[in-house]
Design a protein around this motif. Structure first.
Motif, PDB file in Angstrom:
ATOM      1  N   LYS A  66       0.860  -1.177   0.000  1.00  0.00           N
ATOM      2  CA  LYS A  66       0.000   0.000   0.000  1.00  0.00           C
ATOM      3  C   LYS A  66       0.900   1.233   0.000  1.00  0.00           C
ATOM      4  O   LYS A  66       1.710   1.412   0.914  1.00  0.00           O
ATOM      5  N   VAL A  67       0.768   2.048  -1.040  1.00  0.00           N
ATOM      6  CA  VAL A  67       1.656   3.204  -1.206  1.00  0.00           C
ATOM      7  C   VAL A  67       0.861   4.397  -1.726  1.00  0.00           C
ATOM      8  O   VAL A  67      -0.214   4.245  -2.307  1.00  0.00           O
ATOM      9  N   ARG A  68       1.421   5.573  -1.502  1.00  0.00           N
ATOM     10  CA  ARG A  68       0.870   6.778  -2.122  1.00  0.00           C
ATOM     11  C   ARG A  68       1.748   7.096  -3.320  1.00  0.00           C
ATOM     12  O   ARG A  68       2.982   7.132  -3.218  1.00  0.00           O
ATOM     13  N   VAL A  69       1.124   7.318  -4.467  1.00  0.00           N
ATOM     14  CA  VAL A  69       1.868   7.529  -5.702  1.00  0.00           C
ATOM     15  C   VAL A  69       1.473   8.851  -6.343  1.00  0.00           C
ATOM     16  O   VAL A  69       0.389   9.388  -6.083  1.00  0.00           O
ATOM     17  N   ALA A  70       2.386   9.340  -7.179  1.00  0.00           N
ATOM     18  CA  ALA A  70       2.116  10.505  -8.025  1.00  0.00           C
ATOM     19  C   ALA A  70       2.331  10.091  -9.466  1.00  0.00           C
ATOM     20  O   ALA A  70       3.363   9.489  -9.796  1.00  0.00           O
TER      21      ALA A  70
END
Length: 463
Positions: A66-70
């Motif tokens: 689970k990651v936050r991406v751009a």
């Protein structure tokens, strides 16, 4: 002549409209990675502001992460994305073996644990068989265990070179970048190559900047008699550079150092020993930058598979197509019972060096120069062969497979470094009556998405 009647609305007079910026570039979202794609990157979906589901590709992640991406750039049918922050890692995560992993574009899967990595590589071979038209359950049964080359075993590498105001960089390009990164430690390459890289950095730092800036890449191969080095440059070296490189080769005990300007032929600047490799105890010279299997371990795995196959097939006459300098040729001719081999290759230098080695050894091998992409062996030319072996470049062997489909022998051995073209070529052969009997996946590019596939095929009887 002036064109008084030129249309003022013609293309040359139009004003260029500013490009419209993609509104999704820079968009951030939290995602859960669904699977690893063919290139070793994570695949996930995000909900765009308009509510549509968008496919994204994320580096350095694993399924379940689970990651936050751009989102950073358009990529095929989706977007490439960069991890902004980690929320939770999956159980399959393993600490990368290399400090440069996230920046360097050389490896894709150092963060995957060994068992999952082995399964992922084997699954690539299974998927390649399925795309060739084989039932999933049958494909599972055909594929053997993966032969994986260990860390610090790769014996050839092309180091990119950049010399500028900020210093000397000898290494690899960054991930999806043209920037050259220094890699003083590499978990994949043989130590001899890394020792050379360190010494070459020091050499370039001591060179006149104008000369050093001409060098764009240095290709290094560890042969059985030492390092073979080929420098790619934009201009010819002056006399001082030639002398300095010769002294450098002597100091570093380099077997041969050559210089190549643009598309012109390479020129040896220092030759202390002839770079050779040993195939079945036969010394075979190689050309500067010439092709070798990436690791000795991978080459040995492929040769073992070939030797085991010829014991069962017991051929008398073999065609070894796309043979290079004979990685398999001498094993086919000399292992066990001696057999006649016709070796075919398009590279004139490889043909010349192989002919020399054959002549010196007295092996039962005939060497032919021929472009098998444009002029494959066909019809009567295939008559008399009990076995055809082919190991083409990444483009595959479509033309030759079409000829084999029509007039090939009972047995074929295929070696491929590209699962996509392997699937295509196998489909051609299977449609003509060949059956795949065995597959061995060979991983010579550790922690990358690349995979070599060895396959044995037999033509079905018409009775």
């Amino acid at each position: 002549m002036k064109h008084h009647n030129r249309n003022p609305r013609a293309r040359g007079g139009r004003k260029r409209q500013p490009s419209r910026r993609d509104p999704l570039i820079g968009f951030e979202a939290d995602v859960t990675v669904e699977q690893i794609g063919a290139r070793g990157d994570g695949i996930a979906h995000v909900a765009a502001p308009d509510g549509k589901s968008v496919l994204i590709y994320v580096d350095c992640v694993l399924p379940g992460d689970k990651v936050r991406v751009a989102l950073r750039q358009k990529r095929g049918d989706g977007y490439g994305a960069e991890v902004v922050s980690e929320i939770a890692r999956s159980d399959g995560y393993s600490a990368p073996r290399c400090a440069h992993f996230k920046e360097c574009g050389g490896c894709a899967l150092q963060h995957m644990n060994d068992d999952d990595y082995r399964s992922w590589k084997r699954d690539k071979a299974i998927v390649a068989l399925q795309r060739a038209g084989i039932d999933p359950q049958d494909a599972e049964g055909l594929v053997g265990d993966v032969e994986i080359s260990p860390p610090a075993s790769r014996r050839r590498a092309g180091f990119s070179v950049h010399v500028g105001a900020t210093g000397v960089f000898v290494g690899f390009h960054g991930r999806f970048s043209h920037t050259v990164l220094n890699v003083p430690d590499c978990a994949v390459l043989r130590p001899e190559l890394m020792t050379f890289r360190k010494a070459f950095v020091a050499f370039l730092e001591a060179c006149p900047p104008a000369q050093a800036r001409d060098i764009k890449e240095v290709f290094v191969t560890l042969t059985d008699t030492g390092l073979d080095v080929l420098v790619h440059a934009s201009n010819d070296p002056d006399l001082d550079m030639r002398q300095d490189l010769a002294a450098f080769a002597d100091d570093q005990n380099i077997a041969r150092l050559s210089w190549k300007t643009g598309d012109r032929p390479d020129e040896p600047l220092a030759a202390r020993h002839t770079p050779v490799v040993h195939f079945e105890n036969i010394d075979v010279p190689i050309a500067p930058g010439g092709f070798l299997q990436a690791t000795s371990h991978g080459e040995e795995a492929l040769v073992r598979a070939i030797k085991a196959a010829v014991v069962e097939i017991a051929p008398k006459n073999v065609a070894d197509l796309f043979c290079g300098v004979g990685s398999f040729t001498f094993s086919l001719a000399l292992a066990g019972k001696r057999r006649s081999v016709t070796a075919v290759e398009s590279d004139p230098r490889a043909v010349e060096l192989l002919q020399y080695a054959v002549g010196q050894s007295g092996s039962p091998i005939k060497v032919m120069r021929r472009d098998l992409f444009r002029q494959p062996l066909v019809g009567d030319e295939l008559t008399g062969f009990d076995l055809v072996v082919f190991d083409p470049p990444r483009a595959g062997a479509l033309a030759q497979c079409e000829a084999l489909a029509a007039d090939g022998p009972e047995w074929v051995i295929a070696v491929s470094c590209n699962p996509a073209t392997f699937s295509r070529d196998m489909r051609v052969l299977r449609n003509s009556g060949y059956e795949i009997e065995k597959v061995v996946p060979v991983d010579q590019f550790l922690w990358s998405s690349h995979l070599e596939i060895f396959a044995i095929l037999r033509r079905r009887s018409n009775s």
